[in-house]
Design an enzyme around this catalytic site. Sequence first.
Site, PDB file in Angstrom:
ATOM      1  N   ASP A 678       0.832  -1.202   0.000  1.00 24.53           N
ATOM      2  CA  ASP A 678       0.000   0.000   0.000  1.00 24.53           C
ATOM      3  C   ASP A 678       0.879   1.269   0.000  1.00 24.53           C
ATOM      4  OD1 ASP A 678      -2.739   1.022   0.260  1.00 24.53           O
ATOM      5  OD2 ASP A 678      -1.985   1.846   2.155  1.00 24.53           O
ATOM      6  N   LYS A 682       1.486   4.397  -2.899  1.00 24.93           N
ATOM      7  CA  LYS A 682       1.430   5.841  -2.644  1.00 24.93           C
ATOM      8  C   LYS A 682       2.713   6.529  -3.100  1.00 24.93           C
ATOM      9  CE  LYS A 682      -1.589   5.116   1.315  1.00 24.93           C
ATOM     10  NZ  LYS A 682      -1.635   4.925   2.756  1.00 24.93           N
TER      11      LYS A 682
END
Length: 815
Positions: A678, A682
């Site tokens: 994750d 980003k």
Amino acid sequence: MNILKFGGTSVGSADSIKALLGIVEQARQKEDVIVVLSAMSGVTNLLLEMAEKAQVAEDYASQLKAIEEKHFEVIRALLPASAQNPVFTKLKIYFNELEDILQSVFNLRELSAQTKDLILSYGERCSVFMVAHIARQKFGNAVAVDGSELIKTDSNFGQAKVNTALTELLINDYYQSNSDQLLFVTGFISSNEEGRVTTLGRGGSDFTAAIWGSALNVREIQIWTDVNGMLTADPRIVEKAFSLSELSYTEAMELSYFGAKVIYPPTMIPAFLKKIPIVIKNTFDVGFPGTYIRHNVQTCELPIKGISSIDEISVLNLSGSGMVGKAGFSGRLFSLLSREQINVVLITQSSSEHSITFAVKPADAIRALNLISKEFELELQAKKLEYPEVENGLSVLAIVGENMKHTPGMSARLFNALGRNGVNVRAIAQGSSEYNISVILSKADLSKAVNAVHDSFYSDLKKTLNIFCLGTGNIGKTLFIQLQNQMPFLAKNNDLQVKVMGISNSRQMYLSEEGVNLCNWEQTLEEQSEPADLKIFVQKMKGMNLPNCVFVDNTASANPVNFYQEILESSISVVTCNKIGNSADYEQYAAFKKAARKYGVDFYYETNVGAGLPIIRTLKDLMMSGDKVACIEAILSGTISYIFNNFKGDVPFHKVVKEAQDLGYTEPDPRDDLNGKDFMRKMLILARDAGYAMEEKEVVIESMLPTACLAAASVEDFYKELENNTAYFEQLKNEAQSTGRVLRYIGKLEDGKVNITLQMVDDTHPFFMLSGSDNIISFTTDRYKSRPLVVKGPGAGAEVTAAGVFADIINVGKK
Ligand code: ADP
Ligand code: ASP
Ligand code: MG
């Protein structure tokens, strides 16, 4: 003296006739009035329908019955039984005459323009006779006047031209000998020299009022209708249209010429010549001041007065080398059309003189084509002219106002609004007066276009964003609550209205032209929905063709991403908290951006990084203002922050992870956070926004977990492996603690390279003091060199993420 003209809806029912008589009574208390009436609403259309049916030998009995019933119902409602008979008798005579005429048309299968006018004249004659009789109950001196004998015209049936001098004489004469009566005059109908009935064109009762007003030099011509005067747009198309208090004759003329049906364009001419004000008022809202059309209007702040539209138009295009430099070519063309009574709505010519495009009513298109083929036969044969074609399914939109002349940027505003909403403009014309700019566009786009243009010119009004939301999980749900709570504030302080037009989750979907009521969206989705199908959802969203549309993706699924491109290319903005789209192939990321730019819409994804924190926006502003990013350092996993911040004392590592999961700080599967994926997404999105065409495989991730944990096959196994590795985590913690440092999982972008590593930082590091599940990001740039720009705050959670999505939505279309 005043003229009071009442349109079809004002004589359309017993109630409206009562209202009309009330208005007449009031007006008479101040001065003399003459009343002009239209046919009852719908009657002229029914008459026309009957005539056309008779012409092809079709039965028209039901229409005739409907007309009779419409009148008889009013008579029964408004006249005492004793007074009904004479009116019934007279109307029956009218209907018998009408039937005879229709029977002849039926027998001969022939309907001339002259006969058509005669048939149409019964609408006004019946309504006037009936209303005058009803009025007689109230005002003893009311009489019905067949005005056709007093307005003299040429023999151009259907659109007759008035002999003004003779007409004024006749009207004056008539009035002199009947000034003690209250006259109820038929609108719309007139007669030629031989005394045959002609008509003044559809909507022509307004014109009748102006002709009488001018002949008698009245103080004011009042047009009573069913709306609050002339509005900025047709209220049936634009909900937010508002009444104009004042217009010049030219403005009113241009607006009505381009479709504002509320007043018939020729009406303005007699009034203008004698400077008699026309006021448009609402029979059903008598107190409303209405719209004044007059000389010397006061200057007003509005950039344009209104937007009008003609929804059905045909376009012909003439091109070819034979036209270039040929003086008189367009003269020949347009005198031909005018000679043959074909009204040209709009003309544009290319500057090369190579082509002329013009618009006519669809009913005239084929005739125009045939006339041109004949007139230019030689040029066509010699191939100096291309054979013209008719294009149908088009509409005209026009913006009108005298202020346009002095205000630069009006056309830019118009085309920007059209462009942003994906409306393709087929042709453009600007009136030489600079009082109007008109464009031809596809009929399917008309409603969207008029609304978008209205929103853009009247920015003081509430702007509407129409949103379509995917996902009803934590974020989706929270967004709906926030929207609902914030709606009144946005309306009051930001002139903004956000309307949810569609909702879908993975099971059900619901779309509605009226919008979804957020008070009970769950129930609606439960009870009125259809099975979810993203393809159909997108299709329907496009089909609604609404202005200022936003597609909102609140899912974490790959499926919606497949539609982003198509959606952006339909001129619909996309707001998403779903990271999958921007973190997949670079090519796809770039394609989204390109599509948004090309189609003039927005693609906002602030919540892809750091939830509601202004990270993407800050980076974008830095880049756009010419700053150069040297280094980005960040902690962008709220989950991992929480875990490290709480990993102290005796609690073992796996328990802290569990606690984070129970508190909702992790993804449903905590491995997705702890394996760094994750975070990687980003960092990848940030790197791309910072200008690096980077792919996922280029991001170097140093795992913070031992291999066995990474390899766990299920969440349960994962927790077991974490527990098995308690010693490893303890050792990390102790090492950090003993050296006065803390554990931080830090992403770094520098020199086009991204890595994510587990680090121990001491209190000199800006990331040392980080609490809870906070995110932090520092930008070191040319301008922020010695002290970086830092953004810090809660970077996870439904409340802040939904707020970020919300902010993106209301920023759509701001630029
Ligand atoms: P009447 O029967 O009273 O003559 P019309 O139907 O001819 O009334 O004209 C009134 C209608 O014109 C309104 O009901 C409205 O729907 C339509 N209209 C179109 N454009 C405008 C506009 N710009 N302002 C007001 N009304 C408009
Ligand atoms: N009754 C006529 C029409 O419908 C004239 C009018 O209403 O002004 O066109
Ligand atoms: Mg009208």
